[in-house]
Scaffold this active site. Structure first.
Site, PDB file in Angstrom:
ATOM      1  N   GLN A 196      43.268  33.698  37.552  1.00 12.10           N
ATOM      2  CA  GLN A 196      44.050  34.660  38.461  1.00 12.10           C
ATOM      3  C   GLN A 196      44.893  33.830  39.609  1.00 12.10           C
ATOM      4  O   GLN A 196      44.522  32.664  39.655  1.00 12.10           O
ATOM      5  CB  GLN A 196      43.000  35.240  39.446  1.00 12.10           C
ATOM      6  CG  GLN A 196      42.278  36.399  38.610  1.00 12.10           C
ATOM      7  CD  GLN A 196      41.337  37.077  39.385  1.00 12.10           C
ATOM      8  OE1 GLN A 196      41.498  37.501  40.648  1.00 12.10           O
ATOM      9  NE2 GLN A 196      40.213  37.531  38.873  1.00 12.10           N
TER      10      GLN A 196
HETATM   11  N1  LIG Z   1      41.764  42.914  21.687  1.00  8.97           N
HETATM   12  C1  LIG Z   1      41.388  41.650  22.120  1.00  8.97           C
HETATM   13  N2  LIG Z   1      41.020  41.646  23.553  1.00  8.97           N
HETATM   14  C2  LIG Z   1      40.416  40.403  23.905  1.00  8.97           C
HETATM   15  C3  LIG Z   1      40.420  39.425  22.908  1.00  8.97           C
HETATM   16  N3  LIG Z   1      40.076  38.162  23.711  1.00  8.97           N
HETATM   17  C4  LIG Z   1      39.797  38.483  25.021  1.00  8.97           C
HETATM   18  N4  LIG Z   1      39.944  39.995  25.160  1.00  8.97           N
HETATM   19  C5  LIG Z   1      39.684  41.023  26.460  1.00  8.97           C
HETATM   20  O1  LIG Z   1      40.734  40.557  27.150  1.00  8.97           O
HETATM   21  C6  LIG Z   1      40.113  40.664  28.561  1.00  8.97           C
HETATM   22  C7  LIG Z   1      40.069  39.475  29.298  1.00  8.97           C
HETATM   23  O2  LIG Z   1      39.264  38.362  28.749  1.00  8.97           O
HETATM   24  P1  LIG Z   1      38.731  37.112  29.679  1.00  8.97           P
HETATM   25  O3  LIG Z   1      37.977  36.328  28.598  1.00  8.97           O
HETATM   26  O4  LIG Z   1      37.900  37.544  30.775  1.00  8.97           O
HETATM   27  O5  LIG Z   1      39.918  36.658  29.956  1.00  8.97           O
HETATM   28  P2  LIG Z   1      39.983  35.105  30.823  1.00  8.97           P
HETATM   29  O6  LIG Z   1      41.052  34.199  30.532  1.00  8.97           O
HETATM   30  O7  LIG Z   1      38.799  34.577  30.965  1.00  8.97           O
HETATM   31  O8  LIG Z   1      40.479  35.829  32.210  1.00  8.97           O
HETATM   32  P3  LIG Z   1      40.012  34.947  33.659  1.00  8.97           P
HETATM   33  O9  LIG Z   1      38.590  34.695  33.716  1.00  8.97           O
HETATM   34  O10 LIG Z   1      40.580  35.904  34.734  1.00  8.97           O
HETATM   35  O11 LIG Z   1      40.972  33.992  33.839  1.00  8.97           O
HETATM   36  C8  LIG Z   1      38.604  41.254  28.298  1.00  8.97           C
HETATM   37  O12 LIG Z   1      38.720  42.872  28.558  1.00  8.97           O
HETATM   38  C9  LIG Z   1      38.476  40.885  26.832  1.00  8.97           C
HETATM   39  O13 LIG Z   1      37.414  41.760  26.236  1.00  8.97           O
HETATM   40  C10 LIG Z   1      41.083  39.618  21.817  1.00  8.97           C
HETATM   41  O14 LIG Z   1      41.149  38.374  21.003  1.00  8.97           O
HETATM   42  N5  LIG Z   1      41.476  40.750  21.337  1.00  8.97           N
END
Ligand SMILES: Nc1nc2c(ncn2[C@@H]2O[C@H](COP(=O)(O)OP(=O)(O)OP(=O)(O)O)[C@@H](O)[C@H]2O)c(=O)[nH]1
Ligand SMILES: [Mg+2]
Length: 187
Positions: free
Chosen positions: A54
């Protein structure tokens, strides 16, 4: 190997890591600090740092740069609106002196979503070809299906292992081997 997972919020960093570790990916919330995970791959111990993306958390990324062997930059390939933001954050990151020797893997995540950007579109949107300072690759993947994840990590481990080997056999008086080589997997 010390590996840093970075990228904008919602890119899928935490989901990718959980999938790589065979954990449930059903209920993942935004990362407000960091997660650390240890994986064993190809005989190497990977210490992976997953830091929240974020906007308000990005100034803290620098606290994790020290001794980083590789950066995995995770991109939400369906988030066309924020590609500009994504490009400028990545470029800023690559200017960091403490990341100068790190190998870069760009994961074009969420390829399972219809309408997500292709590898070529991501490469152009992030202006990856202009990166001459780091060895890099852009690799498509989906944390949901798991497709592409292991292949990307295998490339990264091989790259880092090769570099650690070469630096290990250098004497202190020898110059550092330049790493400014562009890896372009597409052409
Ligand atoms: N359709 C789809 N959704 C995904 C995929 N990878 C992650 N998501 C979705 O994207 C959203 C964010 O995923 P996170 O893994 O929390 O993302 P992050 O990069 O760790 O985000 P921060 O911790 O806020 O930096 C979640 O709702 C996941 O389910 C993917 O390969 N395909
Ligand atoms: Mg997260």
């Amino acid at each position: 190997m010390r590996i840093l997972f970075l990228g904008l919020d919602n890119a899928g960093k935490t989901t990718i890591l959980k999938k790589l570790n065979d954990e449930d990916i059903g209920d993942i919330s935004p990362t407000l600090g960091f997660n650390i995970k240890t994986l064993i791959r190809d005989g190497y111990t990977l210490n992976i740092w997953d830091v929240g993306g974020q906007r308000t958390l990005r100034p803290y990324w620098r606290n994790y740069f020290e001794s980083t062997d590789a950066v995995v930059w995770v991109v939400d390939s369906s988030d066309r609106m924020r590609m500009g933001d994504c490009q400028s954050e990545l470029k800023g990151l690559l200017k960091e002196e403490r990341l100068a020797g790190a190998t870069l893997l760009v994961f074009a995540n969420k390829q399972d979503l219809e309408g997500s950007m292709t590898l070529e579109e991501i490469r152009d949107a992030l202006d990856l070809r202009s990166i001459l300072s780091h060895r890099w690759i852009v690799h498509p993947c989906s944390a949901y299906t798991g497709k592409g994840l292991e292949e990307g990590m295998t490339w990264l481990i091989k790259e880092v292992a090769g570099r650690l080997y070469w630096s290990g056999i250098q004497t202190p008086t020898q110059p550092t081997i330049p790493t400014a080589q562009v890896i372009n997997p597409v052409s």
